[in-house]
Design a protein around this motif. Sequence first.
Motif, PDB file in Angstrom:
ATOM      1  N   UNK A   9       0.641  -1.259   0.197  1.00  0.00           N
ATOM      2  CA  UNK A   9      -0.496  -0.027  -0.027  1.00  0.00           C
ATOM      3  C   UNK A   9       0.919   1.431   0.128  1.00  0.00           C
ATOM      4  N   UNK A  10       1.782   1.359   0.813  1.00  0.00           N
ATOM      5  CA  UNK A  10       2.494   2.635   0.735  1.00  0.00           C
ATOM      6  C   UNK A  10       3.908   2.627  -0.309  1.00  0.00           C
ATOM      7  N   UNK A  11       4.100   1.370  -0.814  1.00  0.00           N
ATOM      8  CA  UNK A  11       4.920   1.430  -2.166  1.00  0.00           C
ATOM      9  C   UNK A  11       3.765   2.036  -3.450  1.00  0.00           C
ATOM     10  N   UNK A  12       2.650   2.353  -3.327  1.00  0.00           N
ATOM     11  CA  UNK A  12       1.718   1.951  -4.269  1.00  0.00           C
ATOM     12  C   UNK A  12       1.517   3.750  -4.115  1.00  0.00           C
ATOM     13  N   UNK A  13       2.315   4.630  -2.853  1.00  0.00           N
ATOM     14  CA  UNK A  13       1.657   6.181  -2.812  1.00  0.00           C
ATOM     15  C   UNK A  13       0.651   6.012  -1.956  1.00  0.00           C
ATOM     16  N   UNK A  14      -0.076   5.195  -1.484  1.00  0.00           N
ATOM     17  CA  UNK A  14      -1.109   5.042  -0.334  1.00  0.00           C
ATOM     18  C   UNK A  14      -1.197   5.891   0.846  1.00  0.00           C
ATOM     19  N   UNK A  15      -2.060   6.582   1.461  1.00  0.00           N
ATOM     20  CA  UNK A  15      -2.226   6.699   2.806  1.00  0.00           C
ATOM     21  C   UNK A  15      -2.381   5.490   3.762  1.00  0.00           C
ATOM     22  N   UNK A  16      -1.190   5.188   4.735  1.00  0.00           N
ATOM     23  CA  UNK A  16      -1.597   4.612   5.567  1.00  0.00           C
ATOM     24  C   UNK A  16      -2.346   4.878   6.855  1.00  0.00           C
ATOM     25  N   UNK A  17      -3.105   4.179   7.457  1.00  0.00           N
ATOM     26  CA  UNK A  17      -4.061   4.611   8.275  1.00  0.00           C
ATOM     27  C   UNK A  17      -3.364   4.455   9.481  1.00  0.00           C
ATOM     28  N   UNK A  18      -3.469   4.834  10.675  1.00  0.00           N
ATOM     29  CA  UNK A  18      -3.079   4.664  11.981  1.00  0.00           C
ATOM     30  C   UNK A  18      -3.281   3.364  12.608  1.00  0.00           C
ATOM     31  N   UNK A  19      -3.915   2.605  12.534  1.00  0.00           N
ATOM     32  CA  UNK A  19      -4.196   1.017  12.974  1.00  0.00           C
ATOM     33  C   UNK A  19      -3.134   0.569  12.073  1.00  0.00           C
ATOM     34  N   UNK A  40      11.943  -2.960   3.435  1.00  0.00           N
ATOM     35  CA  UNK A  40      11.056  -2.736   2.300  1.00  0.00           C
ATOM     36  C   UNK A  40       9.895  -1.571   3.302  1.00  0.00           C
ATOM     37  N   UNK A  41       8.861  -1.678   4.233  1.00  0.00           N
ATOM     38  CA  UNK A  41       7.923  -0.577   4.038  1.00  0.00           C
ATOM     39  C   UNK A  41       9.233   0.224   4.418  1.00  0.00           C
ATOM     40  N   UNK A  42      10.659   1.169   4.851  1.00  0.00           N
ATOM     41  CA  UNK A  42      11.391   1.918   5.500  1.00  0.00           C
ATOM     42  C   UNK A  42      11.837   2.331   3.411  1.00  0.00           C
ATOM     43  N   UNK A  43      11.385   1.607   2.867  1.00  0.00           N
ATOM     44  CA  UNK A  43      11.913   1.861   1.778  1.00  0.00           C
ATOM     45  C   UNK A  43      10.580   2.226   0.734  1.00  0.00           C
ATOM     46  N   UNK A  44       9.854   2.155   1.487  1.00  0.00           N
ATOM     47  CA  UNK A  44       8.259   2.256   0.722  1.00  0.00           C
ATOM     48  C   UNK A  44       7.644   3.886   0.878  1.00  0.00           C
ATOM     49  N   UNK A  45       8.749   4.302   2.327  1.00  0.00           N
ATOM     50  CA  UNK A  45       8.128   5.575   2.908  1.00  0.00           C
ATOM     51  C   UNK A  45       8.959   6.168   2.492  1.00  0.00           C
ATOM     52  N   UNK A  46      10.237   6.104   2.426  1.00  0.00           N
ATOM     53  CA  UNK A  46      11.524   6.645   1.716  1.00  0.00           C
ATOM     54  C   UNK A  46      10.883   7.039   0.114  1.00  0.00           C
ATOM     55  N   UNK A  47      10.575   6.343  -0.800  1.00  0.00           N
ATOM     56  CA  UNK A  47      10.614   7.177  -1.787  1.00  0.00           C
ATOM     57  C   UNK A  47       9.038   7.518  -2.072  1.00  0.00           C
TER      58      UNK A  47
END
Length: 121
Positions: A9-19, A40-47
């Motif tokens: 979801x983050x890799x695809x540029x979508x917003x993550x919910x608090x949950x 992998x999550x950190x890399x998605x957030x970075x990009x």
Amino acid sequence: MTPVEIIRKKRDGQKLSREEISYFIRGYVNGKIADYQASAWCMAVFFRGMDEDEILNFVEVVGKSGEVLDLSEFPDEKLDKHSTGGVGDKVSLVLVPLLASCGFYFPKMSGRGLGHSGGTI
């Protein structure tokens, strides 16, 4: 909800919910999410970045992910000066005692990540 779904979801540029953020951080802290998945999550957030809500949620979740000290017994405001460690840190060694001598409450801690220097304690 799975780690892979959140990473995708983050890799695809979508917003993550608090949950979703809470699920991911709690899972990582509890050892249920592997280091490679966190990477992998950190890399998605970075990009892809995080918006203001995601950053606020992330900071709050991480801040409450460990032990929280109760400093309410100290009546006044508490101060902190973050340090990257004892290697090359000249400010904390002067600033903390100086402010403490003026009556400020100044709890100072060292993180486990500063093993090479022992922190600033």
